[in-house]
Motif scaffolding. Sequence first.
Motif, short mmCIF file in Angstrom:
data_model
loop_
_atom_site.label_atom_id
_atom_site.label_comp_id
_atom_site.label_asym_id
_atom_site.label_seq_id
_atom_site.Cartn_x
_atom_site.Cartn_y
_atom_site.Cartn_z
N THR A 196 0.85 -1.18 0.00
CA THR A 196 0.00 0.00 0.00
C THR A 196 0.89 1.23 0.00
N THR A 205 0.42 5.60 0.14
CA THR A 205 -0.52 6.71 0.33
C THR A 205 0.22 8.01 0.07
N GLU A 211 -5.35 10.00 -8.47
CA GLU A 211 -6.14 8.81 -8.77
C GLU A 211 -6.14 8.52 -10.27
N MET A 225 -6.10 11.76 4.90
CA MET A 225 -5.18 11.26 5.92
C MET A 225 -4.46 12.44 6.55
N VAL A 250 -5.66 12.56 -0.28
CA VAL A 250 -4.67 11.55 -0.65
C VAL A 250 -5.26 10.54 -1.63
N GLN A 297 -4.78 6.49 -2.07
CA GLN A 297 -4.19 5.29 -1.48
C GLN A 297 -4.20 4.19 -2.54
N HIS A 337 4.19 3.35 4.87
CA HIS A 337 3.58 2.21 5.55
C HIS A 337 4.62 1.24 6.10
N ALA A 380 2.08 6.67 7.90
CA ALA A 380 0.66 6.56 7.57
C ALA A 380 -0.14 6.41 8.86
N PHE A 401 -6.68 6.08 7.49
CA PHE A 401 -7.12 6.49 6.15
C PHE A 401 -8.64 6.52 6.14
#
Length: 183
Positions: free
Chosen positions: A9, A11, A21, A38, A60, A62, A106, A138, A141
């Motif tokens: 993951t 972010t 995105e 976040m 954010v 993710q 992360h 992180a 979320f």
Amino acid sequence: MSLDTNTETATLAGGCFWCLEAVYLQMRGVISVTSGYMGGANADPSYEEVCSGTTGHAEVAQLVFDPNISSYRDILEVFFAIHDPTTLNRQGNDVGTQYRSAIFFHSSQQEADARGLIAELTAGKAFEDPIVTEVTPAVQFWPAEGYHQNYLANHPWQPYCTFVVSPKVAKFRKKFATLLKSS
């Protein structure tokens, strides 16, 4: 944090989440992208609350990705190419802490990779001004409301998409052609 042992993951915050995105949905190895929030104090914030600039959250994206297809470094290289990491709390006309440049790591390896790439970009004078991207752990979320998900595909003629999001996607497609998903 990952779905299984073959995924990671990431972010990232780099201005409006619609831009991040839209780009990462086209990147090979990226399994999913969720727009959200976040880094703030309020639990389960709304878009309106985050846009007020009073919650401390950043917009954010993710990502869940397969690092065997696209590495975390690939993810970060795209990130630094599609937004301006030298403007504090701003991307273009989007102004406020919710539009800050940030990498929410992360794992300790992600932190090391992020700090290492920032050091390389700084030493190589990749940007005229200093990089102000936050590198921070992180935290919780919060997915954004449903109408924010897959925003470009659902609103391609919306003016912000036409003038801001689509040009970033075009820049990614041109600069990172080898990282595009197969059609």
